[in-house]
Design a protein around this motif. Structure first.
Motif, PDB file in Angstrom:
ATOM      1  N   MET A   1     -13.676  20.519  47.745  1.00  0.00           N
ATOM      2  CA  MET A   1     -12.414  19.762  47.681  1.00  0.00           C
ATOM      3  C   MET A   1     -11.443  20.348  48.694  1.00  0.00           C
ATOM      4  SD  MET A   1     -10.013  19.071  44.369  1.00  0.00           S
ATOM      5  CE  MET A   1      -8.577  18.026  44.512  1.00  0.00           C
ATOM      6  N   ASN A   2     -10.833  19.474  49.507  1.00  0.00           N
ATOM      7  CA  ASN A   2      -9.905  19.939  50.529  1.00  0.00           C
ATOM      8  C   ASN A   2      -8.633  20.483  49.904  1.00  0.00           C
ATOM      9  OD1 ASN A   2     -11.661  19.157  52.570  1.00  0.00           O
ATOM     10  ND2 ASN A   2     -10.784  17.070  52.653  1.00  0.00           N
ATOM     11  N   LYS A   3      -8.156  21.537  50.475  1.00  0.00           N
ATOM     12  CA  LYS A   3      -6.911  22.138  50.003  1.00  0.00           C
ATOM     13  C   LYS A   3      -5.736  21.247  50.416  1.00  0.00           C
ATOM     14  CE  LYS A   3      -4.253  26.405  50.184  1.00  0.00           C
ATOM     15  NZ  LYS A   3      -4.164  27.761  50.779  1.00  0.00           N
ATOM     16  N   PRO A   4      -4.821  20.931  49.480  1.00  0.00           N
ATOM     17  CA  PRO A   4      -3.681  20.064  49.810  1.00  0.00           C
ATOM     18  C   PRO A   4      -2.827  20.673  50.915  1.00  0.00           C
ATOM     19  CG  PRO A   4      -3.866  20.360  47.438  1.00  0.00           C
ATOM     20  CD  PRO A   4      -4.802  21.349  48.075  1.00  0.00           C
ATOM     21  N   SER A   5      -2.319  19.824  51.794  1.00  0.00           N
ATOM     22  CA  SER A   5      -1.430  20.286  52.861  1.00  0.00           C
ATOM     23  C   SER A   5      -0.050  20.592  52.288  1.00  0.00           C
ATOM     24  CB  SER A   5      -1.317  19.208  53.939  1.00  0.00           C
ATOM     25  OG  SER A   5      -0.680  18.050  53.415  1.00  0.00           O
ATOM     26  N   ALA A   6       0.774  21.228  53.109  1.00  0.00           N
ATOM     27  CA  ALA A   6       2.135  21.566  52.682  1.00  0.00           C
ATOM     28  C   ALA A   6       2.934  20.304  52.361  1.00  0.00           C
ATOM     29  CB  ALA A   6       2.833  22.380  53.769  1.00  0.00           C
ATOM     30  N   LEU A   7       2.726  19.247  53.179  1.00  0.00           N
ATOM     31  CA  LEU A   7       3.435  17.988  52.946  1.00  0.00           C
ATOM     32  C   LEU A   7       3.003  17.363  51.622  1.00  0.00           C
ATOM     33  CD1 LEU A   7       5.389  15.842  53.958  1.00  0.00           C
ATOM     34  CD2 LEU A   7       3.477  14.777  55.181  1.00  0.00           C
ATOM     35  N   GLN A   8       1.693  17.418  51.324  1.00  0.00           N
ATOM     36  CA  GLN A   8       1.202  16.873  50.060  1.00  0.00           C
ATOM     37  C   GLN A   8       1.750  17.661  48.880  1.00  0.00           C
ATOM     38  OE1 GLN A   8      -3.044  17.053  51.038  1.00  0.00           O
ATOM     39  NE2 GLN A   8      -3.157  14.806  50.834  1.00  0.00           N
ATOM     40  N   ARG A   9       1.779  18.974  49.052  1.00  0.00           N
ATOM     41  CA  ARG A   9       2.339  19.789  47.967  1.00  0.00           C
ATOM     42  C   ARG A   9       3.810  19.470  47.732  1.00  0.00           C
ATOM     43  NH1 ARG A   9       0.140  25.887  47.196  1.00  0.00           N
ATOM     44  NH2 ARG A   9      -2.098  25.427  47.164  1.00  0.00           N
ATOM     45  N   PHE A  10       4.516  19.196  48.791  1.00  0.00           N
ATOM     46  CA  PHE A  10       5.922  18.843  48.631  1.00  0.00           C
ATOM     47  C   PHE A  10       6.066  17.482  47.954  1.00  0.00           C
ATOM     48  CE2 PHE A  10       9.564  16.439  50.319  1.00  0.00           C
ATOM     49  CZ  PHE A  10      10.608  17.216  49.824  1.00  0.00           C
ATOM     50  N   TYR A  11       5.340  16.476  48.461  1.00  0.00           N
ATOM     51  CA  TYR A  11       5.494  15.125  47.924  1.00  0.00           C
ATOM     52  C   TYR A  11       5.019  15.048  46.478  1.00  0.00           C
ATOM     53  CZ  TYR A  11       5.069  10.106  47.274  1.00  0.00           C
ATOM     54  OH  TYR A  11       5.181   8.824  46.786  1.00  0.00           O
ATOM     55  N   PHE A  12       3.931  15.772  46.166  1.00  0.00           N
ATOM     56  CA  PHE A  12       3.392  15.723  44.813  1.00  0.00           C
ATOM     57  C   PHE A  12       3.917  16.868  43.944  1.00  0.00           C
ATOM     58  CE2 PHE A  12       0.160  13.227  47.113  1.00  0.00           C
ATOM     59  CZ  PHE A  12       0.217  12.072  46.353  1.00  0.00           C
ATOM     60  N   SER A  13       5.028  17.444  44.364  1.00  0.00           N
ATOM     61  CA  SER A  13       5.695  18.409  43.497  1.00  0.00           C
ATOM     62  C   SER A  13       6.401  17.650  42.377  1.00  0.00           C
ATOM     63  CB  SER A  13       6.704  19.243  44.291  1.00  0.00           C
ATOM     64  OG  SER A  13       7.752  18.418  44.780  1.00  0.00           O
ATOM     65  N   PHE A  14       6.574  18.296  41.257  1.00  0.00           N
ATOM     66  CA  PHE A  14       7.143  17.635  40.084  1.00  0.00           C
ATOM     67  C   PHE A  14       8.561  17.110  40.347  1.00  0.00           C
ATOM     68  CE2 PHE A  14       8.059  18.056  35.259  1.00  0.00           C
ATOM     69  CZ  PHE A  14       7.779  16.711  35.082  1.00  0.00           C
ATOM     70  N   PRO A  15       9.486  17.884  40.981  1.00  0.00           N
ATOM     71  CA  PRO A  15      10.827  17.358  41.237  1.00  0.00           C
ATOM     72  C   PRO A  15      10.825  16.088  42.080  1.00  0.00           C
ATOM     73  CG  PRO A  15      10.810  19.732  41.509  1.00  0.00           C
ATOM     74  CD  PRO A  15       9.383  19.313  41.363  1.00  0.00           C
ATOM     75  N   VAL A  16      10.006  16.049  43.137  1.00  0.00           N
ATOM     76  CA  VAL A  16       9.970  14.872  44.006  1.00  0.00           C
ATOM     77  C   VAL A  16       9.364  13.686  43.267  1.00  0.00           C
ATOM     78  CG1 VAL A  16       8.996  13.895  46.118  1.00  0.00           C
ATOM     79  CG2 VAL A  16       9.902  16.236  46.119  1.00  0.00           C
TER      80      VAL A  16
END
Length: 747
Positions: free
Chosen positions: A1-16
């Motif tokens: 499984m590919n490691k999520p990118s920084a942008l994905q981690r930001f967009y799929f963060s709970f606050p966002v």
């Protein structure tokens, strides 16, 4: 499984993801936030002064750290209402929450973006407004902001503490370790979930509604990865979420209880919290109630809300839920007067007209006799026409009258025989008249401070905590019961500001007017049912009404008004409190309730400015009726108009016209040019006066100069606006008019 990118981690963060979810699912909540942002940025309702309630909150007559502290408490309650409602509605979309310790607290931490954005905007606008408009120094601004934040933080902490004490997490309920526990072992916890339902599993059913989340904030400064919760039994997760419903219901009961408490004790100043705080409370209640409806009705929520609105609208039409706003002193227990053409014609006859004209001429003769004692054979007769315009009109009118009277050594007011107009201008003119009647010396600084004191906060507070809900409070006045609505609150604050100078019946001014000690005052609110005018005076003024008997070449004019004292003679109109009459004359739509009168059918009255914002129409009719006496006994007429806006306005530059503008512009232009159209009619009437008067006629005009930043039409003035109004009286144009006035009254 590919490691999520920084942008994905930001967009799929709970606050966002919570922000995205609110934008997609919770439109009512977002609408309330946008409405608040519109208020605090002065983008919505600035004309009515609503932003001032948030940017300059008043408590116990002062804007200080305490008023901001209470407003902060209200804002904190709204923020927590937002968190509670959204948690109940949307927590099931994020099942990992139920596996955490202190789930509601963590939800609140992650739901920070929208509240923080609002707070940053709000605090910036407060600081800017206090510095630029209220002229407050940076030290006091800092104190106000800190006080606001202190009130907000205290409420947030108390609510979080309540949920922490009353809610149980998954460990307390089932003995299962939290997924954010340092020694969490997924293999051990997976053994707890060995039972699966036949067919489609509950886990699959829930997962279809889940939102993808990769990271969350475990505290304001620590980011953690979301762990898999598929091994938890679904009834465990649901049990964690379900217990919050009772807590939310308790919070709603507290909010409603606070509203009831404030409404019941609103006559006590200590309970009259800043209107901004009560608005936050109102929005909190709306948010939580709508959240409960959405939770229980689910797909039927929109239909349920519409049905609820229809039901409430039906109830509001019943007398029990729709108390009339009445004038204190007027007897509503007598048989209603018949409001019809026949009823108007019965009290409109030539004999009555002759009697009233003779009575007014007698008053003018007494005035002339006093002028003769001062050595003036043929005095100038002054008429004062003042405009509406809320508190800006009140302050400018009072200062203009004071300046004119001082410049002429008192001759201006002594030789003025009629005062008419609308709204704030009439309040100020009548205030000046009452001060002159009680004591010929006027304390300028104190009087100007009184007339420019806030009236908006108490009025709006009453609207929020009482008028929007069941208003059951009454007060007995002269053996009659009246409801305490926002009109009552407006008058109560007005009388307090003006040292109760208007706490008198209409009859109090009858003898001083008849003896020519003070000018006549004609109050003329508009009957909104048919556009006629209600003419109010302690003496007979039937000559102000167009009579049906005046037929010319077959033309039979309709009566364009009724005379208050005679039309309601069986209802003791002479006992009507003078402040009620002034309030009715200044009843701006929505801000204050229309005043009901005892007629069949019921009629309601509102601001005189609907028909004649500048008082010229009444002045023209009065001068026409008494033109012969004026021509024989005076050296001419001086009509002094005091208006709170400049007559020569500039058109707005709207080169780019959107679709919305093209749709709304016909209505906007019609309402926006309403007063401008009255100006066109006024110019014709002024020319008419020049034509029918066979004696000198002079028109003197005091007006607020053109300015880039307009003063809001409101019952609140900022310190900067007060200084602007004060300077306006001494503008070059107004000073030239003042010199003309000195020459006309030969001072």
């Amino acid at each position: 499984m590919n490691k999520p990118s920084a942008l994905q981690r930001f967009y799929f963060s709970f606050p966002v993801q919570l922000v995205v979810m609110h934008l997609k699912k919770n439109h009512l909540m977002m609408g309330l936030w946008l409405l608040l942002i519109g208020f605090v940025t002065q983008g919505i309702s600035r004309r009515f002064g609503i932003p001032y309630l948030f940017l300059d909150p008043e408590y116990l007559g002062d804007v200080d750290w305490l008023s901001f502290f209470i407003t902060g408490i209200g804002c904190g309650l709204f923020i927590m209402a937002f968190n509670i409602s959204s948690y109940i509605l949307n927590s099931f979309r994020f099942p990992f929450l139920a596996s955490l310790s202190k789930p509601f607290q963590k939800y609140t931490i992650n739901n920070f973006i929208i509240p923080v954005v609002f707070l940053l905007i709000y605090l910036f606008e407060i600081a800017l407004f206090q510095y630029e408009q209220q002229l407050v120094d940076l030290g006091n601004i800092t104190l106000e902001v800190v006080s606001f934040l202190a009130g907000l933080i205290i409420v947030v902490q108390l609510v979080l503490k309540y949920f922490l004490l009353t809610n149980k997490d998954i460990h307390k309920l089932f003995g299962v370790r939290h997924s954010d526990h340092e020694h969490f072992d997924e293999r051990y916890e997976a053994a707890l979930n060995t039972e699966l339902m036949p067919g489609k599993s509950r886990k699959t059913e829930v997962s279809e509604k889940q939102w993808k989340v990769l990271t969350y904030l475990s505290n304001p400064i620590r980011i953690r990865l979301v762990r898999d919760t598929s091994h938890y039994k679904q009834f465990m997760l649901q049990s964690v979420f379900r217990q919050n419903h009772m807590n939310a219901a308790f919070m709603e009961m507290i909010t409603i209880g606070v509203f009831i408490l404030l409404g019941l004790f609103r006559d006590y100043e200590a309970f009259q919290i800043p209107a901004a705080a009560s608005l936050f409370l109102l929005f909190s209640m709306l948010m939580m109630v709508s959240g409960v409806i959405r939770f229980w009705a689910k797909a039927w929520s929109t239909s349920a809300i519409i049905a609820g609105f229809i039901f409430i609208n039906f109830l509001s039409g019943l007398d029990l839920f729709n108390p009339e706003s009445r004038m204190f002193g007027l007897d509503y227990n007598q048989k209603p007067s018949s409001y019809s053409i026949d009823g108007m014609q019965q009290i409109a006859n030539d004999s009555l007209l002759a009697t009233d004209m003779a009575s007014t001429i007698s008053m003018l003769e007494k005035w002339k006799a006093e002028q003769l004692k001062n050595g003036v054979q043929k005095p100038k007769l002054g008429v004062m026409a003042v405009s509406g315009g809320g508190l800006r009109a009140s302050m400018f009118t009072f200062m203009s009258i004071y300046a004119a009277d001082s410049a002429t050594g008192g001759a201006f007011f002594d030789q003025t025989r009629l005062i008419t107009g609308s709204s704030g201008g009439m309040i100020a003119a009548c205030y000046y008249r009452s001060l002159k009647l009680e004591d010929n010396t006027i304390e300028k600084t104190k009087s100007i401070s009184n007339i420019s004191s806030d009236l908006l906060n108490s009025t709006t507070f009453s609207l929020i905590v009482s008028d929007l809900f069941l208003n059951i409070q009454r007060e007995t006045y002269r053996e009659n019961d009246y409801f305490k609505d926002r009109g009552y609150a407006f008058e109560r604050k007005l009388n307090r500001n003006l040292d109760n100078i208007f706490e008198k019946p209409l009859s109090y001014f009858k003898l001083p007017e008849q003896q020519a000690k003070i000018p006549m005052v004609i109050i003329s609110p508009t009957i909104i049912n048919d556009g006629r005018t209600l003419y109010v005076s302690p003496i007979g003024i039937s000559y102000m009404i167009t009579r049906p008997s005046n037929q010319v070449n077959g033309h039979e004019p309709l009566p364009d008004g009724i005379e208050y004292s005679r039309f309601f003679k069986n209802h003791h109109p002479e006992d009507t409190r003078f402040s009620d009459l002034l309030r009715a004359n200044a009843t701006f739509p929505y801000i204050m309730p229309a005043v009901s009168l005892p007629t069949e059918p019921i009629i309601n009255i509102m601001d005189a400015g609907i028909r004649d914002n500048y008082g010229i129409r009444n002045a023209t009719r009065f001068l026409f009726v008494f033109r012969e006496w004026i021509q024989q006994n005076t050296s001419g007429v001086v009509l002094v108009q005091i208006r709170d806006n400049h007559k020569k306005t500039n058109l707005d530059n709207k080169n780019s016209q959107s679709i919305a503008y093209r749709i709304l512009s016909p209505l906007q232009n019609l309402s926006g040019n309403f007063l401008l159209m009255q100006d066109y009619s006024q110019d014709e009437q002024l020319q008419y006066i020049s034509d029918f008067l066979d004696c000198p006629f002079d028109y003197v005009k005091f007006e607020v100069p053109l300015m880039d930043e307009k003063i809001a039409l409101s019952w609140h003035l900022t310190e900067k606006e007060k200084r602007t109004v004060a300077k306006s009286v001494y503008s070059k144009q107004n000073q030239e008019e003042l010199k003309r006035l000195q020459k006309l009254f030969k001072y």
